[in-house]
Each structure stands twice: as structure tokens, then as C-alpha cells.
Write a protein that holds these residues in place. Structure first.
Motif, mmCIF file in Angstrom:
data_model
loop_
_atom_site.group_PDB
_atom_site.id
_atom_site.type_symbol
_atom_site.label_atom_id
_atom_site.label_comp_id
_atom_site.label_asym_id
_atom_site.label_seq_id
_atom_site.Cartn_x
_atom_site.Cartn_y
_atom_site.Cartn_z
ATOM 1 N N TYR A 262 0.844 -1.199 0.000
ATOM 2 C CA TYR A 262 0.000 0.000 0.000
ATOM 3 C C TYR A 262 0.879 1.250 0.000
ATOM 4 N N PHE A 263 0.765 2.036 -1.067
ATOM 5 C CA PHE A 263 1.596 3.226 -1.249
ATOM 6 C C PHE A 263 0.694 4.447 -1.418
ATOM 7 N N ASP A 264 0.930 5.462 -0.578
ATOM 8 C CA ASP A 264 0.046 6.618 -0.527
ATOM 9 C C ASP A 264 0.794 7.893 -0.903
ATOM 10 N N THR A 265 0.322 8.559 -1.956
ATOM 11 C CA THR A 265 0.923 9.808 -2.393
ATOM 12 C C THR A 265 -0.186 10.853 -2.562
ATOM 13 N N ALA A 266 0.132 11.980 -3.203
ATOM 14 C CA ALA A 266 -0.869 13.029 -3.462
ATOM 15 C C ALA A 266 -0.350 13.941 -4.564
ATOM 16 N N ASP A 267 -1.268 14.529 -5.297
ATOM 17 C CA ASP A 267 -0.865 15.447 -6.369
ATOM 18 C C ASP A 267 -0.146 16.674 -5.813
ATOM 19 N N LEU B 222 -2.263 1.453 -5.113
ATOM 20 C CA LEU B 222 -1.768 2.812 -5.297
ATOM 21 C C LEU B 222 -2.866 3.808 -4.914
ATOM 22 N N ALA B 223 -2.538 4.658 -3.962
ATOM 23 C CA ALA B 223 -3.499 5.666 -3.491
ATOM 24 C C ALA B 223 -2.916 7.054 -3.699
ATOM 25 N N THR B 224 -3.760 7.972 -4.175
ATOM 26 C CA THR B 224 -3.336 9.363 -4.265
ATOM 27 C C THR B 224 -4.502 10.253 -3.850
ATOM 28 N N ILE C 54 -6.370 4.324 -10.702
ATOM 29 C CA ILE C 54 -5.930 4.557 -9.326
ATOM 30 C C ILE C 54 -6.768 3.651 -8.431
ATOM 31 N N ASP C 55 -6.119 2.910 -7.556
ATOM 32 C CA ASP C 55 -6.862 1.984 -6.698
ATOM 33 C C ASP C 55 -7.726 2.720 -5.678
ATOM 34 N N SER D 270 -2.948 13.249 -12.579
ATOM 35 C CA SER D 270 -2.378 12.265 -11.655
ATOM 36 C C SER D 270 -2.086 10.952 -12.375
ATOM 37 N N LEU D 271 -3.009 10.498 -13.196
ATOM 38 C CA LEU D 271 -2.811 9.254 -13.949
ATOM 39 C C LEU D 271 -1.575 9.345 -14.847
ATOM 40 N N LYS D 272 -1.422 10.494 -15.468
ATOM 41 C CA LYS D 272 -0.273 10.693 -16.369
ATOM 42 C C LYS D 272 1.032 10.672 -15.578
ATOM 43 N N ARG D 273 1.060 11.389 -14.458
ATOM 44 C CA ARG D 273 2.285 11.430 -13.649
ATOM 45 C C ARG D 273 2.607 10.055 -13.063
ATOM 46 N N LEU D 274 1.566 9.339 -12.647
ATOM 47 C CA LEU D 274 1.763 8.017 -12.053
ATOM 48 C C LEU D 274 2.075 6.950 -13.102
ATOM 49 N N GLY D 275 1.795 7.270 -14.366
ATOM 50 C CA GLY D 275 2.058 6.323 -15.444
ATOM 51 C C GLY D 275 1.191 5.079 -15.351
ATOM 52 N N THR D 276 -0.069 5.273 -15.007
ATOM 53 C CA THR D 276 -0.989 4.147 -14.846
ATOM 54 C C THR D 276 -2.341 4.480 -15.473
ATOM 55 N N ASP D 277 -3.132 3.442 -15.724
ATOM 56 C CA ASP D 277 -4.460 3.645 -16.316
ATOM 57 C C ASP D 277 -5.552 3.818 -15.270
#
Length: 303
Positions: free
Chosen positions: A44-49, A73-75, A113-114, A104-111
């Protein structure tokens, strides 16, 4: 590492999560911290814009790219940087949330967010509109679930009644027991999980004790009170184990809590926190000792 179900979702989060705000912007160091977390079994990894003007999301996303399907992945969203980057303003509007998720999706490089979380919130927010934004993002597949990061009981109550959130992130520790009176029992009753932050109370609940104390004290505690309580807690509960273990296990002893989020500025810190979470849970008697020695407190402000 043990996992717990996050609210009504199908997400199972490790009892320890990594709060990514503290990993810094030096990529090599940040990656080493994230890799240490993965080695310890943390999922479990927690970040923010908001963190590091979005740079944190980029580093986190890139570092986790190879294991994306195996982690949660949490933001967060809601704090909007001013054009000159001198600070930020609050924006919980549907338009902003639905636009910012793309960034956020672009920065995280993912399709996807969980767990997408509202990074704060007040009772004056357009709450129905905010919820509508999250529900639409969920239906569109951009996010799997959503929650809020808030310590405001009145705001939490509104989201319980009006949304399908699965979690609330809030500060909680032996020295900050304010959530115990209102929030934790209410959320547990509704099957909504709590993700805790600040479990070590700025380092006061580690073996460093008063070396981390400010002369102003901490929340409801004066420096004098901390000088009395902290050594007593250590003597009664941590004479044969690190104080960090007691602090993290206190959070995990509450049935509403799914995961404890700690920051880390080094791989060694990750390893210590992981060992603390894997350690022996507190007994009912030890929890009662903590409650007897500390203040229950309530939210007088933050309504």
C-alpha cells in the motif's frame, strides 16, 4: 506482512503502508525506500498530487511500474497549486476533480488509481457534487474506489450518509486519541475502514522520546506533561521492546483500522517500522494502561 480488507472494497491492504510524502525528490534515494518497502511485503503506497508539485507521483509511479498489478496505489486531490506555485487553494469541485485525475494518472504512469482520496474537505464544500465526481470516475474506470482524508467529524458523517467511500485517512496515535470518541466507532459500524497517519506523533512515540519534543508540547499535552507521561508509558509497556512497536500496535488494536501509514526517509526506517507491525499485538490490558495514562480528547475544532 498481514493484510486487512479496506472497507467494502475488494482491496486488501498491508497493515503497514508507506506514506510517500517523505521520500524526497532525489530519485535514487526515493527508489531505495520504495524498494525496501516492497521487500518488507508492503503493498500500500500513498501519495498526493500536492507533494513536490506532482514530482512525488512521478517518482512513485515510475518506481512501482514493474509491480503495478501487485500493489495498491493511493493518491489524493483537492489542493490546487496557485499558478506561481507560491501555495495552494482548496477546490473540491466536480470539474476540478475530473480534470486533475487525468494529470495524476499521467504522472503516475498508470491507467487507474486503486484509491482516490479527497485531500481534506469542509462542511461548506459542495459535497454532493464532489461525490458525483468520484462516482463518475469509478464508473468510467479511472479509479477503483474512493475515500477522504479528513479529521472533521461533521464532514466524515456527511460522506458516510451520502457516499460509497471505503476509507477515511486520519491522524491517530497514543497522543492523539480524538478519533476514538466519534469517528472510529461510527466508521466501524458502517464498514468503512480507517487508514491512520501520524502514529508516531512526530517521533515522540519512538525511543527518542523527549528529544523530539517541542517546548510548546504536542496537541493537548504540555512539555511538562510529556516529560511525565512518555517515560511512564515506556517503563510500563516498552521496557523490553521498542516504543515504536507499542505505538503502531496501538493503532492496529482498533478494529476500525485497516492500515497504518508511516513515512520514511531511509530504507532502515522502513525495516524498523515493518518489524514493529509484525511484532506481538498489544493485550487488552496494555491497551487499557495506555488509555488510563493518556488523554481521550475530543475534536473541539475541525468541525
Amino acid at each position: 506482512m498481514k493484510k486487512r480488507k479496506l472497507g467494502h472494497s475488494d482491496l486488501y491492504v498491508t497493515e503497514l503502508g508507506l506514506g510517500c510524502m517523505s521520500i524526497g525528490t532525489e530519485e535514487k534515494t526515493a527508489r531505495s525506500i520504495i524498494e525496501a518497502a516492497l521487500e518488507e511485503g508492503i503493498n500500500y503506497f500513498d501519495t498526493a498530487d500536492l507533494y513536490d508539485l506532482g514530482e512525488n507521483e512521478k517518482i512513485v509511479g515510475q518506481s512501482l511500474k514493474a509491480v503495478r498489478e501487485n500493489i495498491i496505489l493511493a493518491t489524493k486531490v483537492g489542493n490546487r497549486w496557485k499558478p506561481d506555485q507560491s501555495g495552494w487553494t482548496w477546490d473540491a469541485s466536480k470539474v476540478y476533480i475530473k480534470e486533475e485525475v487525468k494529470n495524476s494518472l499521467k504522472r503516475l504512469g498508470t491507467d487507474y488509481i486503486d484509491l482516490y482520496q479527497l485531500h481534506g474537505g469542509t462542511i461548506e464544500d459542495p459535497i454532493e457534487e464532489t461525490i458525483e465526481a468520484f462516482e463518475e470516475l469509478k464508473a468510467e474506470g479511472f479509479i477503483r474506489y474512493y475515500g477522504i482524508s479528513s479529521i472533521r467529524p461533521n464532514v466524515i458523517r456527511e460522506y458516510i450518509n451520502k457516499s460509497s467511500m471505503v476509507s477515511v485517512m486520519m491522524q491517530y496515535s497514543i497522543l492523539d486519541r480524538r478519533p476514538e470518541e466519534e469517528a472510529l466507532p461510527l466508521l466501524h459500524e458502517h464498514g468503512i475502514s480507517v487508514v491512520t497517519r501520524g502514529p508516531l506523533a512526530k517521533g515522540l512515540l519512538t525511543d527518542k522520546l523527549l528529544s523530539k519534543a517541542s517546548e510548546k508540547g504536542y496537541l493537548d499535552y504540555s512539555y511538562h506533561e510529556l516529560n511525565e507521561i512518555l517515560p511512564l508509558l515506556k517503563e510500563k509497556l516498552a521496557h523490553d521492546r521498542p516504543f515504536t512497536e507499542v505505538a503502531l500496535q496501538y493503532n492496529l488494536a482498533n478494529p476500525a483500522v485497516a492500515s497504518v501509514i508511516t513515512g520514511a526517509s531511509s530504507p532502515e526506517q522502513i525495516k524498523r517500522n515493518a518489524a514493529a507491525v509484525r511484532s506481538t499485538p498489544l493485550t487488552d490490558e496494555e491497551v487499557l494502561i495506555i488509555k488510563d495514562l493518556t488523554k481521550p480528547s475530543i475534536y473541539k475544532e475541525h468541525r
